[in-house]
Design a protein around this motif. Sequence first.
Motif, PDB file in Angstrom:
ATOM      1  N   VAL A   1     -32.473 -31.787 -25.693  1.00  0.00           N
ATOM      2  CA  VAL A   1     -31.549 -31.613 -26.373  1.00  0.00           C
ATOM      3  C   VAL A   1     -30.520 -31.617 -25.587  1.00  0.00           C
ATOM      4  O   VAL A   1     -30.187 -30.117 -24.326  1.00  0.00           O
ATOM      5  N   ALA A   2     -29.531 -32.331 -25.241  1.00  0.00           N
ATOM      6  CA  ALA A   2     -27.918 -32.238 -24.297  1.00  0.00           C
ATOM      7  C   ALA A   2     -26.683 -32.346 -25.985  1.00  0.00           C
ATOM      8  O   ALA A   2     -27.219 -33.637 -26.362  1.00  0.00           O
ATOM      9  N   PHE A   3     -25.670 -31.916 -25.315  1.00  0.00           N
ATOM     10  CA  PHE A   3     -24.784 -32.776 -26.339  1.00  0.00           C
ATOM     11  C   PHE A   3     -23.129 -32.510 -25.665  1.00  0.00           C
ATOM     12  O   PHE A   3     -23.342 -31.834 -24.703  1.00  0.00           O
ATOM     13  N   SER A   4     -22.427 -33.592 -25.488  1.00  0.00           N
ATOM     14  CA  SER A   4     -21.353 -33.538 -25.211  1.00  0.00           C
ATOM     15  C   SER A   4     -20.027 -33.572 -25.750  1.00  0.00           C
ATOM     16  O   SER A   4     -20.541 -34.936 -27.378  1.00  0.00           O
TER      17      SER A   4
ATOM     18  N   PRO B   1     -18.830 -39.994 -16.593  1.00  0.00           N
ATOM     19  CA  PRO B   1     -19.817 -39.399 -16.740  1.00  0.00           C
ATOM     20  C   PRO B   1     -19.302 -37.840 -17.088  1.00  0.00           C
ATOM     21  O   PRO B   1     -17.674 -37.675 -17.243  1.00  0.00           O
ATOM     22  N   VAL B   2     -19.370 -36.876 -18.440  1.00  0.00           N
ATOM     23  CA  VAL B   2     -18.662 -36.368 -18.681  1.00  0.00           C
ATOM     24  C   VAL B   2     -19.453 -34.419 -18.426  1.00  0.00           C
ATOM     25  O   VAL B   2     -20.853 -34.435 -18.355  1.00  0.00           O
ATOM     26  N   PRO B   3     -18.461 -33.436 -19.255  1.00  0.00           N
ATOM     27  CA  PRO B   3     -19.113 -32.422 -18.579  1.00  0.00           C
ATOM     28  C   PRO B   3     -19.920 -31.902 -20.376  1.00  0.00           C
ATOM     29  O   PRO B   3     -19.409 -31.628 -21.545  1.00  0.00           O
ATOM     30  N   LEU B   4     -20.982 -31.490 -19.751  1.00  0.00           N
ATOM     31  CA  LEU B   4     -22.175 -31.450 -21.128  1.00  0.00           C
ATOM     32  C   LEU B   4     -22.335 -29.832 -21.437  1.00  0.00           C
ATOM     33  O   LEU B   4     -22.518 -28.556 -20.827  1.00  0.00           O
ATOM     34  N   VAL B   5     -22.139 -29.094 -22.768  1.00  0.00           N
ATOM     35  CA  VAL B   5     -22.168 -28.620 -23.510  1.00  0.00           C
ATOM     36  C   VAL B   5     -23.259 -28.044 -23.566  1.00  0.00           C
ATOM     37  O   VAL B   5     -23.690 -26.716 -23.244  1.00  0.00           O
ATOM     38  N   LEU B   6     -24.116 -28.395 -23.391  1.00  0.00           N
ATOM     39  CA  LEU B   6     -25.704 -27.929 -23.564  1.00  0.00           C
ATOM     40  C   LEU B   6     -26.500 -29.572 -22.955  1.00  0.00           C
ATOM     41  O   LEU B   6     -25.870 -30.209 -22.957  1.00  0.00           O
ATOM     42  N   ARG B   7     -27.979 -28.862 -22.322  1.00  0.00           N
ATOM     43  CA  ARG B   7     -28.444 -29.137 -20.816  1.00  0.00           C
ATOM     44  C   ARG B   7     -29.646 -29.087 -21.499  1.00  0.00           C
ATOM     45  O   ARG B   7     -30.309 -28.064 -21.149  1.00  0.00           O
TER      46      ARG B   7
ATOM     47  N   LEU C   1     -28.734 -27.987 -34.212  1.00  0.00           N
ATOM     48  CA  LEU C   1     -30.009 -28.188 -34.589  1.00  0.00           C
ATOM     49  C   LEU C   1     -29.674 -27.714 -36.236  1.00  0.00           C
ATOM     50  O   LEU C   1     -30.402 -27.983 -37.052  1.00  0.00           O
ATOM     51  N   SER C   2     -28.216 -28.168 -36.610  1.00  0.00           N
ATOM     52  CA  SER C   2     -28.353 -27.529 -38.086  1.00  0.00           C
ATOM     53  C   SER C   2     -27.594 -29.243 -38.651  1.00  0.00           C
ATOM     54  O   SER C   2     -27.375 -29.623 -39.430  1.00  0.00           O
ATOM     55  N   GLY C   3     -27.768 -30.287 -38.131  1.00  0.00           N
ATOM     56  CA  GLY C   3     -27.451 -31.395 -37.779  1.00  0.00           C
ATOM     57  C   GLY C   3     -26.054 -31.799 -38.599  1.00  0.00           C
ATOM     58  O   GLY C   3     -25.243 -33.105 -38.405  1.00  0.00           O
ATOM     59  N   THR C   4     -24.617 -31.178 -37.961  1.00  0.00           N
ATOM     60  CA  THR C   4     -23.264 -30.723 -38.352  1.00  0.00           C
ATOM     61  C   THR C   4     -22.990 -31.315 -36.932  1.00  0.00           C
ATOM     62  O   THR C   4     -21.756 -32.626 -37.485  1.00  0.00           O
ATOM     63  N   LEU C   5     -23.513 -31.923 -35.779  1.00  0.00           N
ATOM     64  CA  LEU C   5     -23.351 -32.470 -34.306  1.00  0.00           C
ATOM     65  C   LEU C   5     -24.594 -33.161 -34.408  1.00  0.00           C
ATOM     66  O   LEU C   5     -25.606 -32.937 -34.704  1.00  0.00           O
ATOM     67  N   ALA C   6     -24.101 -34.768 -33.791  1.00  0.00           N
ATOM     68  CA  ALA C   6     -25.361 -35.448 -33.118  1.00  0.00           C
ATOM     69  C   ALA C   6     -25.310 -35.121 -32.502  1.00  0.00           C
ATOM     70  O   ALA C   6     -24.464 -35.030 -31.333  1.00  0.00           O
ATOM     71  N   PRO C   7     -26.530 -34.534 -31.485  1.00  0.00           N
ATOM     72  CA  PRO C   7     -27.190 -34.671 -30.782  1.00  0.00           C
ATOM     73  C   PRO C   7     -26.702 -35.813 -29.353  1.00  0.00           C
ATOM     74  O   PRO C   7     -26.675 -36.797 -30.007  1.00  0.00           O
ATOM     75  N   THR C   8     -25.993 -35.659 -27.739  1.00  0.00           N
ATOM     76  CA  THR C   8     -26.005 -36.810 -27.122  1.00  0.00           C
ATOM     77  C   THR C   8     -27.352 -37.462 -26.557  1.00  0.00           C
ATOM     78  O   THR C   8     -27.135 -38.150 -25.913  1.00  0.00           O
ATOM     79  N   ALA C   9     -28.003 -36.759 -26.694  1.00  0.00           N
ATOM     80  CA  ALA C   9     -29.604 -36.747 -25.985  1.00  0.00           C
ATOM     81  C   ALA C   9     -30.704 -35.871 -26.343  1.00  0.00           C
ATOM     82  O   ALA C   9     -30.404 -34.743 -26.479  1.00  0.00           O
TER      83      ALA C   9
ATOM     84  N   VAL D   1     -31.228 -23.227 -21.178  1.00  0.00           N
ATOM     85  CA  VAL D   1     -32.268 -22.254 -21.986  1.00  0.00           C
ATOM     86  C   VAL D   1     -32.470 -21.604 -21.019  1.00  0.00           C
ATOM     87  O   VAL D   1     -33.123 -21.944 -19.650  1.00  0.00           O
ATOM     88  N   LEU D   2     -32.137 -20.041 -20.617  1.00  0.00           N
ATOM     89  CA  LEU D   2     -32.975 -19.620 -19.719  1.00  0.00           C
ATOM     90  C   LEU D   2     -34.171 -18.756 -19.772  1.00  0.00           C
ATOM     91  O   LEU D   2     -34.626 -19.055 -18.936  1.00  0.00           O
TER      92      LEU D   2
END
Lengths: 271, 330, 296
Positions: free
Chosen positions: A8-11, A22-28, A57-65, A240-241
């Motif tokens: 999952v990625a999100f911006s 190209p945009v900054p991704l908050v999640l990758r 994960l809770s569906g409040t925001l839709a993932p970018t990828a 994820v570390l």
Amino acid sequence: MLLQATDVAFSYHRHAIRRGVPVPLVLRGISVVVPHGSVVGLLGPNGSGKTTLLKVLSGTLAPTAGTILLDGTPLGSYSRRALARRLAVVPQDTHTAFDYTVLDMVLMGRYAWLGPFELEGPDDRDAALAALEATGTSHLASRLFPTLSGGEKQRVVIASALAQLDIRNGLRAGSSETRRPLLFLDEPTASLDLRYQLECATLLERLHEQHDVTMVLSTHDLRLVQAICDSVVLLREGRVLAAGPTAEVLSPAAVSALYDVDTPLVEQLLA
Amino acid sequence: MMLLRRRRTIVIAGLASTLVAVVLAPFAGSTSIAVARVFDPSVPFADNLDAQIFFLARLPRALAAAVVGGTLAAAGVVFQGLLQNPLTTPYTLGVSAGASLGAMCAITFGAWLPFGTVTAASLAGAGLAVFIVYALARARHRGISTTVLLLAGVTLNAFFSALILFVQYVSDFAQTFRAIRWLMGDLDVAGYATLGAAAPLLLVAFAVFAWIARPLDLLTLGADAAASRGVDVTTVQRAAFFSASLATGAAVSIAGPIGFVGIIVPHLVRLVVGADHRIVLPAATCLGATFLVLCDTIARTVLAPLELPVGIITAVIGGPFFLWLLLRAR
Amino acid sequence: MIARRQLLALILAAAAACGRPAPSEPAAPAEARVISLVPAATEMLFAIGAGADMVAVSSFDRYPPEVERLPRVGALIDPDFERILSLRPTLVVVYASQDELIARLGAASVPVYQYVHAAEGALAHIPRTMRELGQLLGREAAAEEAAGAIEGAIERIRQQVAGRERVRTAVVFGREAGALRGIWVAGGVGFLHEALEAAGGGNVFADIRREGLQASTELMLARAPDVIIEIRTSGGVDASPLEAWGRLAAIPATRTGRIYELTDPLFSIPGPRIVEIVRTFARVLHGDEVVAAAGP
């Protein structure tokens, strides 16, 4: 598997993505699995994307990828209402512009179970009372929500989430798998004093054990993680570390790498 | 949860008070009329001055007061819920400024406008304001940003006020005077045609109000929290914005921008019945209707045969009350 | 209200005294350069033969047609002081309420005539103002002639209608087009009221001592005028005033159809053409023969 997120990625810059900028991704590249009956902890420094990941994960925001499956079905194919019956979110803090009573607040959790013009019936009232009972807030039912203390508010919002998930079904033996409730909590103990922190931890543990609530929670509280989480996901800068069973992942070395602090200090904390 | 019986009691009491106010108000007025003659079927209506005063002057006026008061109060509730701010009025988002600009243009440039009446022109102005604010609030956000909505509304209010000043500047004295009088509010609709024309719009708006009452409760927890409880946030925000804006536009085009009804009535109602929009909305509608009928009865009798603009009465009652609310809120 | 009016009268007298040229320097009409910010006063100035002295008028002036060639220097709320000064006026006619302009013109030693809008005694005020302006400009004879003609013409109409029954009339000077809303009528003071009474009409709102008021539907029904005179000098024009008023069938004027629409801007100006206003009212109320009998 109850909930499964893959790559999952999100911006937040949706429009820019549509234009191909190209945009900054908050999640990758995030992959998380939440087996039912588990408690998953999200750990990470401020700004690492914990709250955003919870919302995705809770569906409040839709993932970018990437894909997120709830019971094998993509999250995006659930209607808002259907999704709300399956999973509930307890945000970091809750304010209301108007003076709702505690019972009003808890009954708002029943929204997804009612028709457009329907008023709450006896069944909804039962669900709300059960949720108040489960969170030990029955005595607050007629109080005004804004007059409560931080800890009381937290428990009432959890009660509202339980009314939404209808934990009475979780109690029933042989309930179908798709009725298993999933609860997301964003730093549930963050603004609480020590006593409420302990109370909150106890409450969550009880909900997990007695009511079979699956939970995903973000927190900075290592003790809480140690106490109730089966598995943890360590997030750093949107990636994820490390992820896995709490006992394996939550090593002093991993935590010190996560937060950029000295290992001996973490050893003391985890002791 | 409020008991069903208590809800029913509140709604019935509200409807009853509105009905009593609308029925009794036409018996008061600047002229004394013979009540027996009003309802005397043997006198032809065309010759029956008392009946004409009762049915053509006073009754439509009482109905207009009820419709406008109820609409402004309900729209106030919806706007407050939408913006999650109890100090919002139906005029915060620029609808009334747009309606006023339309009315000013009709009063000043009436001869050159394609649509004749001041009412139609102010409704068109309200529509223009709604369109602009919505376009602005959408432009930079998924769904509607309440912050942008608020800022756009406040800015548009200021901008339209400047245009209103400009229109007044180029108009002559008599027009300016009429325009200022329009801004003070006037419920003398002289018949039922205006109300009939507004009815379909208001019926649609109130149907939407009923549908969004519960979602508005959840929206006050914040958009994300409402979404996670199953509310389709964008749809509800859009429905709330358009229904409340159009209802406000219709009310203002009928009677001018009568102030304070849309803010003091929702507050009073919440003090009594709590915050649940499903009871606040009907209760505020009834109280707003009753309140404005009373205010207008005062307005047309206290200085008879002259009339006090009804907006002055609502402001005199509403202003101090609003200040009290502000101090109390601390 | 009375006190205020008296005060204004005093100010007017004082201003007139100040504005009058000193006796040692007899006024030479040829040198006069006059600016008027008051449309009614502009008409008066032309009526007393000072039209050639005019160098500027207000932005609202439309009559006589000669004003169209004159520069505009603002009006009540937006007088253009620099422009006024640059035209080197020997007299500026201003509204008595334009305190700031009066002070600035005073500081620049520009003579000023303060025009007072009189609500009570409005008809007598018009010739009186003309005579005062005539004195200031050294045109006493012409002013006297014009003022006397106005007084004479109005008096003759008064005499013609004296024996006739007063027609209960409402003078409406504002109304929303196509609707019976925002109805503004002439109250019991002001030039429209006095012109109506001079023309043999009885103002149904005479008891309300205001120049104008908004009449509610109820008030219109209750006062039941036999004639409605609608003055429309600006704003929306109705396709059919009779149709709009027809909704109030209890008003006698709507049943008999005695609703008259007057659209000339002159009906908004309390100037020398007041005679035309009185004549038009008399014609509407009592017929052409009354006006014809009254002579020119």
